[in-house]
Design a protein around this motif. Sequence first.
Motif, PDB file in Angstrom:
ATOM      1  N   UNK A 199      48.988  40.135  44.350  1.00 23.94           N
ATOM      2  CA  UNK A 199      50.016  41.143  44.112  1.00 23.94           C
ATOM      3  C   UNK A 199      49.604  42.571  44.465  1.00 23.94           C
ATOM      4  N   UNK A 200      48.371  42.763  44.917  1.00 24.38           N
ATOM      5  CA  UNK A 200      47.975  44.098  45.349  1.00 24.38           C
ATOM      6  C   UNK A 200      48.931  44.592  46.429  1.00 24.38           C
ATOM      7  N   UNK A 201      49.432  45.806  46.273  1.00 27.01           N
ATOM      8  CA  UNK A 201      50.444  46.322  47.210  1.00 27.01           C
ATOM      9  C   UNK A 201      50.113  47.749  47.629  1.00 27.01           C
ATOM     10  N   UNK A 202      48.811  48.038  47.711  1.00 27.73           N
ATOM     11  CA  UNK A 202      48.409  49.384  48.134  1.00 27.73           C
ATOM     12  C   UNK A 202      47.272  49.308  49.153  1.00 27.73           C
ATOM     13  N   UNK A 203      47.525  48.659  50.300  1.00 24.42           N
ATOM     14  CA  UNK A 203      46.496  48.598  51.346  1.00 24.42           C
ATOM     15  C   UNK A 203      46.460  49.869  52.185  1.00 24.42           C
ATOM     16  N   UNK A 204      47.450  50.763  51.966  1.00 24.93           N
ATOM     17  CA  UNK A 204      47.589  51.980  52.768  1.00 24.93           C
ATOM     18  C   UNK A 204      47.723  53.200  51.860  1.00 24.93           C
ATOM     19  N   UNK A 205      47.353  54.355  52.382  1.00 21.47           N
ATOM     20  CA  UNK A 205      47.566  55.621  51.702  1.00 21.47           C
ATOM     21  C   UNK A 205      47.958  56.669  52.736  1.00 21.47           C
ATOM     22  N   UNK A 206      48.534  57.760  52.262  1.00 16.31           N
ATOM     23  CA  UNK A 206      48.871  58.858  53.162  1.00 16.31           C
ATOM     24  C   UNK A 206      47.678  59.798  53.320  1.00 16.31           C
ATOM     25  N   UNK A 207      47.576  60.402  54.491  1.00 14.00           N
ATOM     26  CA  UNK A 207      46.460  61.314  54.786  1.00 14.00           C
ATOM     27  C   UNK A 207      46.386  62.449  53.769  1.00 14.00           C
ATOM     28  N   UNK A 208      47.527  62.873  53.253  1.00 15.57           N
ATOM     29  CA  UNK A 208      47.534  63.998  52.314  1.00 15.57           C
ATOM     30  C   UNK A 208      46.821  63.672  51.012  1.00 15.57           C
ATOM     31  N   UNK A 209      46.631  62.373  50.720  1.00 18.39           N
ATOM     32  CA  UNK A 209      45.956  61.964  49.491  1.00 18.39           C
ATOM     33  C   UNK A 209      44.441  61.979  49.637  1.00 18.39           C
ATOM     34  N   UNK A 210      43.949  61.848  50.856  1.00 20.81           N
ATOM     35  CA  UNK A 210      42.515  61.640  51.088  1.00 20.81           C
ATOM     36  C   UNK A 210      41.747  62.957  51.008  1.00 20.81           C
ATOM     37  N   UNK A 211      40.764  62.986  50.117  1.00 20.59           N
ATOM     38  CA  UNK A 211      39.834  64.118  50.088  1.00 20.59           C
ATOM     39  C   UNK A 211      38.624  63.800  50.964  1.00 20.59           C
ATOM     40  N   UNK A 212      38.198  62.544  50.879  1.00 20.17           N
ATOM     41  CA  UNK A 212      37.027  62.108  51.641  1.00 20.17           C
ATOM     42  C   UNK A 212      37.247  60.654  52.044  1.00 20.17           C
ATOM     43  N   UNK A 231      43.704  44.925  49.783  1.00 18.43           N
ATOM     44  CA  UNK A 231      44.807  44.457  48.946  1.00 18.43           C
ATOM     45  C   UNK A 231      45.291  45.558  48.008  1.00 18.43           C
ATOM     46  N   UNK A 232      44.353  46.279  47.376  1.00 22.64           N
ATOM     47  CA  UNK A 232      44.741  47.294  46.386  1.00 22.64           C
ATOM     48  C   UNK A 232      43.764  48.470  46.414  1.00 22.64           C
ATOM     49  N   UNK A 233      44.045  49.455  47.258  1.00 21.01           N
ATOM     50  CA  UNK A 233      43.214  50.661  47.277  1.00 21.01           C
ATOM     51  C   UNK A 233      43.330  51.414  45.955  1.00 21.01           C
TER      52      UNK A 233
END
Length: 521
Positions: A199-212, A231-233
């Motif tokens: 059920x992990x549904x966060x394999x992606x994130x937006x660039x604006x979230x990334x600090x490092x 599966x779940x960042x």
Amino acid sequence: MDLPDISEKLLLLKKFPNVLFGLRRGIERETLRITPDGEISHSSHPRGLGKSLTHPWITTDFAESLLEFITPAHHDIKYILKFLRDLHRFTLKNLDDELIWPMSMPCFLRDESNINLARYGISNLAKFKMLYRVGLKNRYGSSMQVISGIHYNFSFSLNFWKLLLSSQDERNRLEKVSDGYFRIIRNYYKFGWVIPYLFGASPCILRSFIKEDIFSMKCGKEDTYYLPYATSLRLSDIGYTGKCQNKIEIEINGLQDYIRSIKKALNKPHPKFVNLGLKDKLGKPLQLNTNVLQIEDELYSTIRPKRSIVPGESYIDSILEKGIEYLEIRSLDINPFTAIGIHEKQIFFLDLFLIWCALAESPFMNTKDLYLCKNNWKEVVLHGRKPGHRILVNNISTSIKEIGNDLFDEFTKIADVLTHVFCSKKYKVVCNELRLMFDNPELTYSGKMMNLMVNDGMLKYGLDLARMYQKELKKEHFEIISDRDFEKMRKFSIRRQKEIEESDQISFERYLKNKMKQYFV
């Protein structure tokens, strides 16, 4: 691989199936309020919803824009899902043109300073909650704190535990029940990675979230960053499990040891937080204290033993005296494929899994055992869908596919029992459907999300879903809660907050000092 033999306990359940009627479940769903163009909302908590400090169903978490919907605990799955859907329907009717973000990882964040901390009024309780959030912001950053999830509360009936734990041992009954819940917790740490796998549904994130970019992620459309087999960042080191949290050693072999380890973290200074200090140069508070944990809520574990407490009561004192009442499952990502963030089939699976965790023997774990379990979780959340990927279970390297199929053999046995208990084939249908995800990882939630978001971009896909769910929910009628009920609760929350504010008899400094005493060893 060899899994614990549950056949004897299954026979007990077949003989006394009524003990399973007492299963109780409750849901807490977090979600961000966003603007029509996909940015985090800067507006205050809508007045039409009532006061977030005192409303039992609709509150806020870290940020003013981070809504939290809370259902009561109930034995009927359909009831809690309809209740949760009503909370969504009512909220969207009070948001004007705002939307609710349908994913765990945040929407577009122009700057962390745009995240307004939750505000709860002028009472000492409100100031305490706000200062705790100031501490979270200064310790971990605001962006991490607006990651959303589902907290799933689950308990067995006392009759279930009487049946399962019957023995000649005359120890205190509450202590035995707590031991039963810790058996579940140990099995959960050992095998619970199956939840983010499915059920992990966060394999992606937006660039604006990334600090490092600690994982050297790939870049897709619209600044969508991803790991190909994640599966779940949300459950990774860029989510809720940062370096400071990873070093906290929590005992899970019994209630006394668990509370002792929590107290240790509540009383042990952390060099980073000591260096941060309690106040800035202008005398403005920066955190509640300089210890590893400010309060017990700061422990970001994937599962927590819980019990209901009355206002002013200490969680630590209450759970030591009265025992564990229920478990809070914290490893569920927001399900973007449904308007309310969680689907009925996930609840059926959690029933199967948690019943198995209660039936299956689970030896005590030392620090090394727990570290190896957490490492398996790490492997699954970062690389779980990678073909042939292996984890270490009982010191044996095993493919995720193999252990997944072995687990579902066991879950199917429990599904057979539940089919007779509840006169429904849904458990078996769900069991058969989810098992396919181990043979074809693209069927998992994260597999589907990866294909959709890499092609369209996370922001576009999320906004399309948010708009679709807004239209869908606004058209629907309430099923459990009436307009009158919502208005009654809104007025209650306003009245109750005022009562709390008027009842304060001491300064906040004195209140804070008294409050922190409950955490001292």
